[in-house]
Scaffold this active site. Sequence first.
Site, PDB file in Angstrom:
ATOM      1  N   SER A  14      15.346 -13.190   2.406  1.00 35.74           N
ATOM      2  CA  SER A  14      14.718 -14.015   1.362  1.00 35.74           C
ATOM      3  C   SER A  14      15.653 -14.256   0.180  1.00 35.74           C
ATOM      4  CB  SER A  14      13.447 -13.333   0.863  1.00 35.74           C
ATOM      5  OG  SER A  14      12.569 -13.141   1.939  1.00 35.74           O
ATOM      6  N   THR A  41      14.150  -9.125   6.383  1.00 35.67           N
ATOM      7  CA  THR A  41      13.032  -8.200   6.602  1.00 35.67           C
ATOM      8  C   THR A  41      11.696  -8.921   6.530  1.00 35.67           C
ATOM      9  OG1 THR A  41      14.330  -6.412   5.641  1.00 35.67           O
ATOM     10  CG2 THR A  41      11.965  -6.070   5.769  1.00 35.67           C
ATOM     11  N   CYS A  42      11.491  -9.699   5.495  1.00 30.96           N
ATOM     12  CA  CYS A  42      10.171 -10.297   5.253  1.00 30.96           C
ATOM     13  C   CYS A  42       9.713 -11.143   6.433  1.00 30.96           C
ATOM     14  CB  CYS A  42      10.209 -11.120   3.974  1.00 30.96           C
ATOM     15  SG  CYS A  42       8.672 -12.002   3.676  1.00 30.96           S
ATOM     16  N   CYS A  47       6.843  -8.544   5.960  1.00 31.57           N
ATOM     17  CA  CYS A  47       5.625  -9.169   5.395  1.00 31.57           C
ATOM     18  C   CYS A  47       4.904 -10.100   6.364  1.00 31.57           C
ATOM     19  CB  CYS A  47       5.967  -9.990   4.153  1.00 31.57           C
ATOM     20  SG  CYS A  47       7.265  -9.329   3.126  1.00 31.57           S
ATOM     21  N   LYS A  50       3.714  -8.510   9.767  1.00 30.32           N
ATOM     22  CA  LYS A  50       2.739  -7.480   9.375  1.00 30.32           C
ATOM     23  C   LYS A  50       1.398  -8.110   9.008  1.00 30.32           C
ATOM     24  CE  LYS A  50       2.144  -6.972   5.359  1.00 30.32           C
ATOM     25  NZ  LYS A  50       2.934  -6.255   4.408  1.00 30.32           N
ATOM     26  N   GLY A 177       2.908   8.012   3.277  1.00 27.64           N
ATOM     27  CA  GLY A 177       1.631   7.615   2.658  1.00 27.64           C
ATOM     28  C   GLY A 177       1.812   6.439   1.719  1.00 27.64           C
ATOM     29  N   TYR A 179       3.225   2.057   1.307  1.00 26.65           N
ATOM     30  CA  TYR A 179       2.811   0.723   1.761  1.00 26.65           C
ATOM     31  C   TYR A 179       2.744   0.642   3.295  1.00 26.65           C
ATOM     32  CZ  TYR A 179       3.990  -1.572  -2.776  1.00 26.65           C
ATOM     33  OH  TYR A 179       4.048  -1.978  -4.070  1.00 26.65           O
ATOM     34  N   GLU A 183      -0.513   0.201   5.717  1.00 27.76           N
ATOM     35  CA  GLU A 183      -0.696  -1.087   6.397  1.00 27.76           C
ATOM     36  C   GLU A 183      -0.718  -0.922   7.916  1.00 27.76           C
ATOM     37  OE1 GLU A 183       1.020  -4.008   2.922  1.00 27.76           O
ATOM     38  OE2 GLU A 183       2.359  -3.551   4.578  1.00 27.76           O
ATOM     39  N   ARG A 200       2.827  14.058   2.916  1.00 27.11           N
ATOM     40  CA  ARG A 200       3.261  15.338   2.332  1.00 27.11           C
ATOM     41  C   ARG A 200       2.539  15.691   1.027  1.00 27.11           C
ATOM     42  NH1 ARG A 200       9.446  13.856   0.349  1.00 27.11           N
ATOM     43  NH2 ARG A 200       8.919  12.141  -1.038  1.00 27.11           N
ATOM     44  N   ARG A 206       0.979   7.098  -3.724  1.00 21.91           N
ATOM     45  CA  ARG A 206       1.483   7.597  -5.005  1.00 21.91           C
ATOM     46  C   ARG A 206       2.119   6.430  -5.750  1.00 21.91           C
ATOM     47  NH1 ARG A 206       6.213   9.681  -6.957  1.00 21.91           N
ATOM     48  NH2 ARG A 206       7.279   9.511  -4.947  1.00 21.91           N
ATOM     49  N   ASP A 305      16.473  -5.880  -1.963  1.00 21.30           N
ATOM     50  CA  ASP A 305      16.282  -4.447  -1.679  1.00 21.30           C
ATOM     51  C   ASP A 305      17.582  -3.652  -1.730  1.00 21.30           C
ATOM     52  OD1 ASP A 305      13.720  -5.270  -1.248  1.00 21.30           O
ATOM     53  OD2 ASP A 305      13.549  -4.502   0.795  1.00 21.30           O
ATOM     54  N   THR A 313       9.707  -9.032  -1.653  1.00 26.76           N
ATOM     55  CA  THR A 313      10.304 -10.340  -1.361  1.00 26.76           C
ATOM     56  C   THR A 313      10.352 -11.283  -2.579  1.00 26.76           C
ATOM     57  OG1 THR A 313       9.639 -10.184   0.929  1.00 26.76           O
ATOM     58  CG2 THR A 313      10.013 -12.404   0.084  1.00 26.76           C
ATOM     59  N   ALA A 343       0.792  -5.959  -3.557  1.00 26.53           N
ATOM     60  CA  ALA A 343      -0.415  -5.797  -2.751  1.00 26.53           C
ATOM     61  C   ALA A 343      -0.112  -4.898  -1.566  1.00 26.53           C
ATOM     62  CB  ALA A 343      -0.889  -7.157  -2.250  1.00 26.53           C
ATOM     63  N   HIS A 438     -19.835 -17.776 -10.008  1.00 35.44           N
ATOM     64  CA  HIS A 438     -20.880 -17.011  -9.325  1.00 35.44           C
ATOM     65  C   HIS A 438     -21.296 -17.690  -8.032  1.00 35.44           C
ATOM     66  CE1 HIS A 438     -24.134 -14.155  -9.128  1.00 35.44           C
ATOM     67  NE2 HIS A 438     -24.979 -15.139  -8.907  1.00 35.44           N
ATOM     68  N   GLU A 443     -15.849 -12.412 -10.255  1.00 34.86           N
ATOM     69  CA  GLU A 443     -16.537 -12.537 -11.543  1.00 34.86           C
ATOM     70  C   GLU A 443     -16.639 -11.182 -12.249  1.00 34.86           C
ATOM     71  OE1 GLU A 443     -20.789 -13.673 -11.409  1.00 34.86           O
ATOM     72  OE2 GLU A 443     -20.718 -13.201  -9.278  1.00 34.86           O
TER      73      GLU A 443
HETATM   74  P1  NDP Z   1       7.078   3.861   0.225  1.00 33.21           P
HETATM   75  O1  NDP Z   1       8.123   4.211  -0.752  1.00 33.21           O
HETATM   76  O2  NDP Z   1       5.973   2.935  -0.162  1.00 33.21           O
HETATM   77  O3  NDP Z   1       6.405   5.171   0.787  1.00 33.21           O
HETATM   78  C1  NDP Z   1       7.169   6.176   1.395  1.00 33.21           C
HETATM   79  C2  NDP Z   1       6.211   7.286   1.769  1.00 33.21           C
HETATM   80  O4  NDP Z   1       6.901   8.264   2.523  1.00 33.21           O
HETATM   81  C3  NDP Z   1       5.653   7.991   0.550  1.00 33.21           C
HETATM   82  O5  NDP Z   1       4.320   8.341   0.824  1.00 33.21           O
HETATM   83  C4  NDP Z   1       6.552   9.229   0.435  1.00 33.21           C
HETATM   84  O6  NDP Z   1       5.927  10.317  -0.171  1.00 33.21           O
HETATM   85  C5  NDP Z   1       6.812   9.527   1.883  1.00 33.21           C
HETATM   86  N1  NDP Z   1       8.080  10.219   2.111  1.00 33.21           N
HETATM   87  C6  NDP Z   1       9.295   9.930   1.588  1.00 33.21           C
HETATM   88  N2  NDP Z   1      10.232  10.770   2.058  1.00 33.21           N
HETATM   89  C7  NDP Z   1       9.594  11.603   2.897  1.00 33.21           C
HETATM   90  C8  NDP Z   1      10.020  12.691   3.707  1.00 33.21           C
HETATM   91  N3  NDP Z   1      11.293  13.084   3.721  1.00 33.21           N
HETATM   92  N4  NDP Z   1       9.104  13.331   4.448  1.00 33.21           N
HETATM   93  C9  NDP Z   1       7.806  12.952   4.433  1.00 33.21           C
HETATM   94  N5  NDP Z   1       7.338  11.930   3.705  1.00 33.21           N
HETATM   95  C10 NDP Z   1       8.217  11.262   2.934  1.00 33.21           C
HETATM   96  O7  NDP Z   1       7.881   3.320   1.498  1.00 33.21           O
HETATM   97  P2  NDP Z   1       7.447   2.477   2.745  1.00 33.21           P
HETATM   98  O8  NDP Z   1       8.337   2.944   3.829  1.00 33.21           O
HETATM   99  O9  NDP Z   1       5.975   2.508   2.954  1.00 33.21           O
HETATM  100  O10 NDP Z   1       7.844   1.000   2.292  1.00 33.21           O
HETATM  101  C11 NDP Z   1       9.158   0.748   1.814  1.00 33.21           C
HETATM  102  C12 NDP Z   1       9.137  -0.262   0.712  1.00 33.21           C
HETATM  103  O11 NDP Z   1       8.952  -1.549   1.291  1.00 33.21           O
HETATM  104  C13 NDP Z   1       7.996  -0.112  -0.282  1.00 33.21           C
HETATM  105  O12 NDP Z   1       8.281   0.753  -1.321  1.00 33.21           O
HETATM  106  C14 NDP Z   1       7.814  -1.528  -0.764  1.00 33.21           C
HETATM  107  O13 NDP Z   1       8.707  -1.727  -1.811  1.00 33.21           O
HETATM  108  C15 NDP Z   1       8.196  -2.360   0.426  1.00 33.21           C
HETATM  109  N6  NDP Z   1       6.992  -2.834   1.144  1.00 33.21           N
HETATM  110  C16 NDP Z   1       6.130  -3.659   0.512  1.00 33.21           C
HETATM  111  C17 NDP Z   1       5.002  -4.113   1.141  1.00 33.21           C
HETATM  112  C18 NDP Z   1       4.066  -5.012   0.440  1.00 33.21           C
HETATM  113  O14 NDP Z   1       4.436  -5.593  -0.581  1.00 33.21           O
HETATM  114  N7  NDP Z   1       2.825  -5.154   0.905  1.00 33.21           N
HETATM  115  C19 NDP Z   1       4.706  -3.736   2.513  1.00 33.21           C
HETATM  116  C20 NDP Z   1       5.665  -2.838   3.088  1.00 33.21           C
HETATM  117  C21 NDP Z   1       6.767  -2.414   2.419  1.00 33.21           C
HETATM  118  P3  NDP Z   1       5.846  10.509  -1.760  1.00 33.21           P
HETATM  119  O15 NDP Z   1       4.778   9.575  -2.225  1.00 33.21           O
HETATM  120  O16 NDP Z   1       5.484  11.938  -1.904  1.00 33.21           O
HETATM  121  O17 NDP Z   1       7.207  10.182  -2.288  1.00 33.21           O
END
Ligand code: NDP
Length: 460
Positions: A14, A41-42, A47, A50, A177, A179, A183, A200, A206, A305, A313, A343, A438, A443
């Site tokens: 992108s 990627t997107c 995106c 997905k 845990g 995005y 998803e 974790r 978070r 990125d 994106t 989102a 409405h 609303e």
């Molecule tokens: P995220 O950063 O959103 O989440 C990573 C997750 O993995 C967190 O829950 C993190 O825990 C956990 N984690 C990190 N390291 C470890 C480890 N060594 N062992 C176990 N758990 C771990 O990354 P994603 O991979 O989900 O997505 C990557 C990025 O891509 C996003 O940050 C976002 O910017 C982009 N994205 C955006 C989307 C959208 O706009 N809808 C959709 C998909 C991706 P903790 O919280 O404890 O750090």
Amino acid sequence: MPYDYDLFVIGAGSGGVRAARLAAKSGARVAIAEDDRIGGTCVIRGCVPKKLLVYGSDFAQHFRDAAGFGWTVDNPQFDWTTLRDNVQAEVSRLSSLYRKNLEAAGAAIIEDRAEVINAHTLRMKQSGETHTAERILVATGGHTSIPGDLKGHELGISSTQAFHLEKLPRSIVIAGGGYIAVEFATIFSGLGVETTIVYRGAQILRGFDSEIANHVQCELRRTGVTVMTGAVFTEIDKLPDGRKLAFLSNNIRLEVDDVMFAIGREPNTKGLGLEKAGVQLTTRGAVIVDEYSRSNVPSIWAVGDVTDRINLTPVAIREAQGFAATEFMKTPTAFDHADVASAVFGRPPVGAVGLTEADARAKIDRIKVFRSLFRPMRNILAGNEQRTLMKLIVDAANDRVVGVHIAGPEAPELIQVAAIAVKGQLTKAQWDATCAVHPTAAEELVLMGEPVAHDNEAPA
Ligand code: NDP
């Protein structure tokens, strides 16, 4: 002319495509190198596919909801290969559009991996050709983190492979845990796959408003996703029948068809030669840039990125536009990274912009928190228990709405509009002066009369 090109872009995602097109349209001689399909990627593995899979997985709930509206939907069947192949056909269509747009703008497309040799020179890995450029833009994106030290990590897949699965697994466990974990748990569970998230921390998502994250976690569990918190994988083994056995730190063992890693993404800078050219990287390998996306080497920029700023994106596109405007249109433009909405396409989806309640409490003297939790009209007849949660965070000193957080149907659509008001620094009084539409869920955003928490009290 001392250089082959005015601009050489590495990576046709992108950000790279936008910069290449704008620069070429301004009359610059532009080349763009890509060693995969055009789109990044997107379009290719993020995106777009997905969201199409999320749409596909939503139908199961729609079929269940239909009965309350008088419809009989007998025994609906799902075919993974149809959805997978249709999604890939759409990805190919979009990728070819990206190519056409680049060609129409006059950019030269080089289908090869480009590596930097010095501040103005690049070598193509396959052809061995070298090219020189006055400016180099690194727009190489990122890739899924794989825990290389985890025994059996090679048995797991990433989201990239999930799009191409030969058959839909009967069960999957997803590590992470964020995005992608939320998803893909939404996609797989919607398609009938027995889905487990292993996270974790104590609560997924978070960085999002804690009540919103809690709402999503509860909804995932209510709709059949197992969310295990406070646990990580300790080992993955392969069973004789090809299934996987995941050992967790909480002493639980899971037998599943597939294991997926969604534990974050890393910038694609390895082997690019940036260090040789003297480009400074962070410890995670991201290119360090200023507000105009320029690295410490004056002829090298980076967007998207690979800079690990806000990995979305539309942000990469804005950074690319800023770069092109600054360098090729004599209009210095720095993208403002404040109040970028995002989102999560879960079930329910999430939309968020601005400060979370916790961030606001830390940064602002006095805040007001407005909250609305309700069952959307459609869900009542459907007999669907899913509720929507909306929160507004207000700076009590000037009445400005500094954060909006929504978890519920259409949250991503709603947050795009709410983000205009947050970016425009509108006050809660101005939101309230806006007449409701409405009957809608939206609303509620202009009807939240009384705060649930004042000043720095804990929420009620
Ligand atoms: P995220 O950063 O959103 O989440 C990573 C997750 O993995 C967190 O829950 C993190 O825990 C956990 N984690 C990190 N390291 C470890 C480890 N060594 N062992 C176990 N758990 C771990 O990354 P994603 O991979 O989900 O997505 C990557 C990025 O891509 C996003 O940050 C976002 O910017 C982009 N994205 C955006 C989307 C959208 O706009 N809808 C959709 C998909 C991706 P903790 O919280 O404890 O750090």
